[in-house]
Design a protein around this motif. Structure first.
Motif, PDB file in Angstrom:
ATOM      1  N   ILE A  47       0.840  -1.197   0.000  1.00 44.53           N
ATOM      2  CA  ILE A  47       0.000   0.000   0.000  1.00 44.53           C
ATOM      3  C   ILE A  47       0.873   1.245   0.000  1.00 44.53           C
ATOM      4  CG2 ILE A  47      -1.835   1.266   1.181  1.00 44.53           C
ATOM      5  CD1 ILE A  47      -2.735  -1.400   0.049  1.00 44.53           C
ATOM      6  N   GLY A  48       0.549   2.179  -0.909  1.00 41.72           N
ATOM      7  CA  GLY A  48       1.176   3.493  -0.905  1.00 41.72           C
ATOM      8  C   GLY A  48       0.260   4.483  -0.205  1.00 41.72           C
ATOM      9  N   SER A  49       0.757   5.147   0.833  1.00 42.78           N
ATOM     10  CA  SER A  49      -0.082   6.030   1.661  1.00 42.78           C
ATOM     11  C   SER A  49       0.040   7.480   1.198  1.00 42.78           C
ATOM     12  CB  SER A  49       0.309   5.919   3.131  1.00 42.78           C
ATOM     13  OG  SER A  49       0.134   4.588   3.597  1.00 42.78           O
ATOM     14  N   ASN A  50      -1.111   8.181   1.172  1.00 42.95           N
ATOM     15  CA  ASN A  50      -1.170   9.586   0.751  1.00 42.95           C
ATOM     16  C   ASN A  50      -2.172  10.336   1.638  1.00 42.95           C
ATOM     17  OD1 ASN A  50       0.332   9.550  -2.078  1.00 42.95           O
ATOM     18  ND2 ASN A  50      -0.961   7.718  -1.968  1.00 42.95           N
ATOM     19  N   THR A  51      -1.977  11.652   1.725  1.00 46.36           N
ATOM     20  CA  THR A  51      -2.868  12.505   2.507  1.00 46.36           C
ATOM     21  C   THR A  51      -3.325  13.683   1.648  1.00 46.36           C
ATOM     22  OG1 THR A  51      -1.756  11.953   4.582  1.00 46.36           O
ATOM     23  CG2 THR A  51      -3.124  13.931   4.564  1.00 46.36           C
ATOM     24  N   ILE A  52      -4.648  13.888   1.581  1.00 46.70           N
ATOM     25  CA  ILE A  52      -5.237  15.045   0.894  1.00 46.70           C
ATOM     26  C   ILE A  52      -5.871  15.921   1.976  1.00 46.70           C
ATOM     27  CG2 ILE A  52      -6.924  15.835  -0.798  1.00 46.70           C
ATOM     28  CD1 ILE A  52      -6.603  13.180  -2.235  1.00 46.70           C
ATOM     29  N   THR A  53      -5.436  17.163   2.036  1.00 42.93           N
ATOM     30  CA  THR A  53      -5.893  18.078   3.087  1.00 42.93           C
ATOM     31  C   THR A  53      -6.623  19.274   2.461  1.00 42.93           C
ATOM     32  OG1 THR A  53      -4.001  17.452   4.464  1.00 42.93           O
ATOM     33  CG2 THR A  53      -5.213  19.470   5.068  1.00 42.93           C
ATOM     34  N   LEU A  54      -7.728  19.629   3.082  1.00 44.53           N
ATOM     35  CA  LEU A  54      -8.494  20.800   2.641  1.00 44.53           C
ATOM     36  C   LEU A  54      -8.553  21.799   3.798  1.00 44.53           C
ATOM     37  CD1 LEU A  54     -10.378  22.211   0.558  1.00 44.53           C
ATOM     38  CD2 LEU A  54     -12.282  21.001   1.646  1.00 44.53           C
ATOM     39  N   ARG A  55      -8.078  23.041   3.544  1.00 42.36           N
ATOM     40  CA  ARG A  55      -8.153  24.130   4.536  1.00 42.36           C
ATOM     41  C   ARG A  55      -9.239  25.106   4.082  1.00 42.36           C
ATOM     42  NH1 ARG A  55      -1.623  25.226   4.443  1.00 42.36           N
ATOM     43  NH2 ARG A  55      -0.977  23.469   5.792  1.00 42.36           N
ATOM     44  N   VAL A  56     -10.107  25.448   5.013  1.00 39.19           N
ATOM     45  CA  VAL A  56     -11.201  26.373   4.695  1.00 39.19           C
ATOM     46  C   VAL A  56     -11.224  27.500   5.736  1.00 39.19           C
ATOM     47  CG1 VAL A  56     -13.684  26.647   4.391  1.00 39.19           C
ATOM     48  CG2 VAL A  56     -12.566  24.541   3.622  1.00 39.19           C
ATOM     49  N   VAL A  57     -11.223  28.758   5.267  1.00 40.83           N
ATOM     50  CA  VAL A  57     -11.338  29.928   6.145  1.00 40.83           C
ATOM     51  C   VAL A  57     -12.667  30.613   5.827  1.00 40.83           C
ATOM     52  CG1 VAL A  57     -10.395  32.179   6.766  1.00 40.83           C
ATOM     53  CG2 VAL A  57      -8.857  30.236   6.322  1.00 40.83           C
ATOM     54  N   THR A  58     -13.559  30.709   6.847  1.00 43.96           N
ATOM     55  CA  THR A  58     -14.872  31.309   6.639  1.00 43.96           C
ATOM     56  C   THR A  58     -15.546  31.526   7.994  1.00 43.96           C
ATOM     57  OG1 THR A  58     -16.996  31.082   5.492  1.00 43.96           O
ATOM     58  CG2 THR A  58     -16.057  29.086   6.432  1.00 43.96           C
ATOM     59  N   THR A  59     -16.642  32.239   7.960  1.00 43.71           N
ATOM     60  CA  THR A  59     -17.547  32.314   9.116  1.00 43.71           C
ATOM     61  C   THR A  59     -18.719  31.409   8.822  1.00 43.71           C
ATOM     62  OG1 THR A  59     -18.696  34.217   8.156  1.00 43.71           O
ATOM     63  CG2 THR A  59     -16.899  34.675   9.697  1.00 43.71           C
ATOM     64  N   GLY A  60     -19.446  31.088   9.812  1.00 46.30           N
ATOM     65  CA  GLY A  60     -20.563  30.181   9.601  1.00 46.30           C
ATOM     66  C   GLY A  60     -20.085  28.745   9.576  1.00 46.30           C
ATOM     67  N   LYS A  61     -20.714  27.897   8.773  1.00 46.24           N
ATOM     68  CA  LYS A  61     -20.393  26.461   8.702  1.00 46.24           C
ATOM     69  C   LYS A  61     -19.837  26.119   7.318  1.00 46.24           C
ATOM     70  CE  LYS A  61     -22.327  21.878   9.585  1.00 46.24           C
ATOM     71  NZ  LYS A  61     -23.508  21.128  10.012  1.00 46.24           N
ATOM     72  N   PRO A  62     -18.596  25.625   7.246  1.00 46.40           N
ATOM     73  CA  PRO A  62     -18.030  25.250   5.947  1.00 46.40           C
ATOM     74  C   PRO A  62     -18.602  23.920   5.447  1.00 46.40           C
ATOM     75  CG  PRO A  62     -16.443  24.837   7.688  1.00 46.40           C
ATOM     76  CD  PRO A  62     -17.624  25.486   8.338  1.00 46.40           C
ATOM     77  N   LEU A  63     -19.150  23.953   4.278  1.00 45.55           N
ATOM     78  CA  LEU A  63     -19.690  22.760   3.625  1.00 45.55           C
ATOM     79  C   LEU A  63     -19.182  22.726   2.189  1.00 45.55           C
ATOM     80  CD1 LEU A  63     -23.424  22.927   4.803  1.00 45.55           C
ATOM     81  CD2 LEU A  63     -21.691  21.316   5.605  1.00 45.55           C
ATOM     82  N   GLY A  64     -18.941  21.520   1.659  1.00 43.58           N
ATOM     83  CA  GLY A  64     -18.520  21.424   0.259  1.00 43.58           C
ATOM     84  C   GLY A  64     -17.997  20.045  -0.086  1.00 43.58           C
ATOM     85  N   SER A  65     -17.386  19.974  -1.250  1.00 45.30           N
ATOM     86  CA  SER A  65     -16.883  18.673  -1.735  1.00 45.30           C
ATOM     87  C   SER A  65     -15.826  18.889  -2.824  1.00 45.30           C
ATOM     88  CB  SER A  65     -18.035  17.835  -2.300  1.00 45.30           C
ATOM     89  OG  SER A  65     -18.604  18.475  -3.430  1.00 45.30           O
ATOM     90  N   MET A  66     -15.113  17.813  -3.112  1.00 46.75           N
ATOM     91  CA  MET A  66     -14.159  17.816  -4.224  1.00 46.75           C
ATOM     92  C   MET A  66     -14.256  16.486  -4.942  1.00 46.75           C
ATOM     93  SD  MET A  66     -10.044  18.636  -4.338  1.00 46.75           S
ATOM     94  CE  MET A  66      -9.566  17.225  -3.363  1.00 46.75           C
ATOM     95  N   ASN A  67     -14.366  16.545  -6.261  1.00 46.09           N
ATOM     96  CA  ASN A  67     -14.485  15.334  -7.074  1.00 46.09           C
ATOM     97  C   ASN A  67     -13.112  14.900  -7.601  1.00 46.09           C
ATOM     98  OD1 ASN A  67     -17.291  15.197  -6.807  1.00 46.09           O
ATOM     99  ND2 ASN A  67     -17.603  16.619  -8.508  1.00 46.09           N
ATOM    100  N   LEU A  68     -12.843  13.604  -7.487  1.00 47.13           N
ATOM    101  CA  LEU A  68     -11.624  13.011  -8.024  1.00 47.13           C
ATOM    102  C   LEU A  68     -11.985  11.982  -9.104  1.00 47.13           C
ATOM    103  CD1 LEU A  68      -9.651  12.244  -4.715  1.00 47.13           C
ATOM    104  CD2 LEU A  68      -9.364  14.227  -6.209  1.00 47.13           C
ATOM    105  N   SER A  69     -11.184  11.916 -10.138  1.00 48.95           N
ATOM    106  CA  SER A  69     -11.322  10.859 -11.148  1.00 48.95           C
ATOM    107  C   SER A  69      -9.935  10.273 -11.401  1.00 48.95           C
ATOM    108  CB  SER A  69     -11.926  11.408 -12.446  1.00 48.95           C
ATOM    109  OG  SER A  69     -11.110  12.412 -13.003  1.00 48.95           O
ATOM    110  N   TYR A  70      -9.902   8.985 -11.647  1.00 43.19           N
ATOM    111  CA  TYR A  70      -8.609   8.314 -11.811  1.00 43.19           C
ATOM    112  C   TYR A  70      -8.695   7.285 -12.925  1.00 43.19           C
ATOM    113  CZ  TYR A  70     -11.337   6.101  -8.096  1.00 43.19           C
ATOM    114  OH  TYR A  70     -12.361   5.624  -7.327  1.00 43.19           O
ATOM    115  N   ASP A  71      -7.526   6.898 -13.371  1.00 42.03           N
ATOM    116  CA  ASP A  71      -7.420   5.925 -14.463  1.00 42.03           C
ATOM    117  C   ASP A  71      -6.122   5.144 -14.288  1.00 42.03           C
ATOM    118  OD1 ASP A  71      -7.944   4.492 -16.713  1.00 42.03           O
ATOM    119  OD2 ASP A  71      -7.236   6.016 -18.114  1.00 42.03           O
ATOM    120  N   GLY A  72      -6.082   3.931 -14.839  1.00 45.22           N
ATOM    121  CA  GLY A  72      -4.872   3.117 -14.748  1.00 45.22           C
ATOM    122  C   GLY A  72      -5.200   1.638 -14.898  1.00 45.22           C
ATOM    123  N   ALA A  73      -4.200   0.805 -14.762  1.00 42.48           N
ATOM    124  CA  ALA A  73      -4.358  -0.645 -14.903  1.00 42.48           C
ATOM    125  C   ALA A  73      -4.520  -1.286 -13.542  1.00 42.48           C
ATOM    126  CB  ALA A  73      -3.143  -1.240 -15.627  1.00 42.48           C
TER     127      ALA A  73
END
Length: 391
Positions: A347-373
């Protein structure tokens, strides 16, 4: 007194000579014409008469294979062909030297024929002549004897017998066709239906979530409500098995509130809606005017010498929902382990981090697509190659 010398010739004995005996025996042999005449000579054995024997259809490429096939068979023809080839290969070579030991006696008889056979051809009779002595009653006659000389022409015929003794080497073998086979093992990939999904491990901390699509994944984040301008972090752990050799990893659409920054394995991929790839997104207390200070979105930049500078992104900590099209391949920032063949996947380990600066409540998403054998199952194939064993 009359004296006379008489020349008498001895008569040949009545016994037959070897030549006469041979002539008599030859007389008893019937003529060769009894067996060989025009009809018998021109008679053709029908099974062997053909203008197109089967062998005419054999070309150069298949000649050797046809010979081997005929010799290796079980028929009488195959056995005759095999024995003939073996006899020819093992037959000793005999050189008939006319000056060698085989011809010593015959040569001796030829060279000494006069001494051995010279007396066999003498003739009889003689011729007498009277001498002239006048009236003397007593006289003498001289007699001369002449040999009847016959010129004989001889031919030498040598009958030669050669005893040949063949030696054979016998080997007992299976009556079946013998061949030697080599087996080669090869593997081909037969991935399962969920190969890629099973090869990926995406985890986060609730209430954030990870869900999979047909060709990718969706990273959803949900923060806590705040009345002040603060930064909240969301982390996603990505594990990639060696079963899946990822060729591309696209970060597509990012939805967020306020300002956001995406990092992959600690490397800033981008700051949104603007800000580039330098610095750390923070919420910093900043003097807006002479008497006004508030927390606002800021980039904290550290240069190579260690000096720190700040860049204000906005003087207002917005609570606005935004959407940015990233459309960036981040495969160059991903850790992958090389395939290890038949061993257990790594297993190759990786970390994806999202930083959000705002007032109120941060909500959202990010879409990933991948390809390979992807390969999580191998199909074993055995290939056998056989060749005949030379006997």
């Amino acid at each position: 007194m009359v004296s006379a010398l008489l020349c008498l010739t001895n008569e040949a004995t009545a016994q037959q000579t070897p030549r006469e005996q041979a002539q008599e025996m030859l007389g008893g042999v019937s003529s060769y014409t009894d067996n060989f005449d025009q009809t018998t000579v021109e008679t053709v054995v029908v099974p062997f008469e053909t203008s197109a024997p089967p062998e005419t259809s054999i070309d150069d490429a298949s000649m050797e294979a046809t010979i081997i096939e005929r010799i290796s068979g079980d028929s009488a023809e195959s056995q005759v062909l095999s024995d003939t080839r073996a006899s020819f290969a093992n037959r000793p070579e005999v050189v008939l030297d006319p000056n060698g030991e085989l011809f010593e006696r015959a040569s001796y008889a030829d060279e000494n024929a006069d001494s051995l056979l010279g007396g066999y051809f003498e003739g009889g009779g003689g011729l007498c002549e009277a001498g002239d002595f006048g009236l003397v009653e007593t006289f003498q006659r001289l007699c001369r004897r002449y040999k009847d000389t016959t010129v004989e022409s001889c031919s030498i015929y040598s009958d030669i017998w050669v005893d040949r003794f063949d030696s054979y080497i016998c080997e007992a073998q299976d009556a079946r066709y013998l061949k030697q086979c080599d087996q080669t093992t090869s593997y081909s990939c037969e991935p399962t239906t969920g190969c890629i999904t099973n090869a990926l491990s995406l985890t986060t901390i609730a209430p954030s979530q990870v869900s999979y699509t047909s060709s990718g994944a969706k990273l959803t984040h949900s923060g806590v409500t705040s009345t002040s301008c603060i930064r909240q972090n969301f982390q996603y752990n990505l594990g990639i098995s060696t079963d899946f050799q990822m060729a591309s990893l696209m970060a597509n659409t990012l939805q967020y509130v306020g300002f956001a920054q995406v990092l992959v394995n600690g490397k800033v991929m981008g700051t949104y809606p603007s800000g580039g790839t330098n610095g750390e997104l923070i919420s910093k207390s900043t003097k807006i005017s002479k008497n006004v200070t508030r927390n606002v979105p800021t980039l904290k930049i550290t240069n190579s010498s260690g000096a720190i500078s700040y860049t204000t992104l906005s003087t207002s900590c917005s609570n606005t929902s935004r959407s940015s099209s990233i459309n960036q391949d981040i495969i160059g920032l991903i850790n992958q382990v090389a395939p290890v063949g038949m061993a257990n996947p790594q297993i190759g380990s990786n970390t994806i981090t999202l930083r959000v600066v705002t007032t109120g409540k941060p909500l959202g998403s990010m879409n990933l697509s991948y390809d390979g054998a992807c390969c999580d199952a191998l199909q074993k194939t055995l290939e056998t190659t056989c060749a005949p064993i030379s006997r």
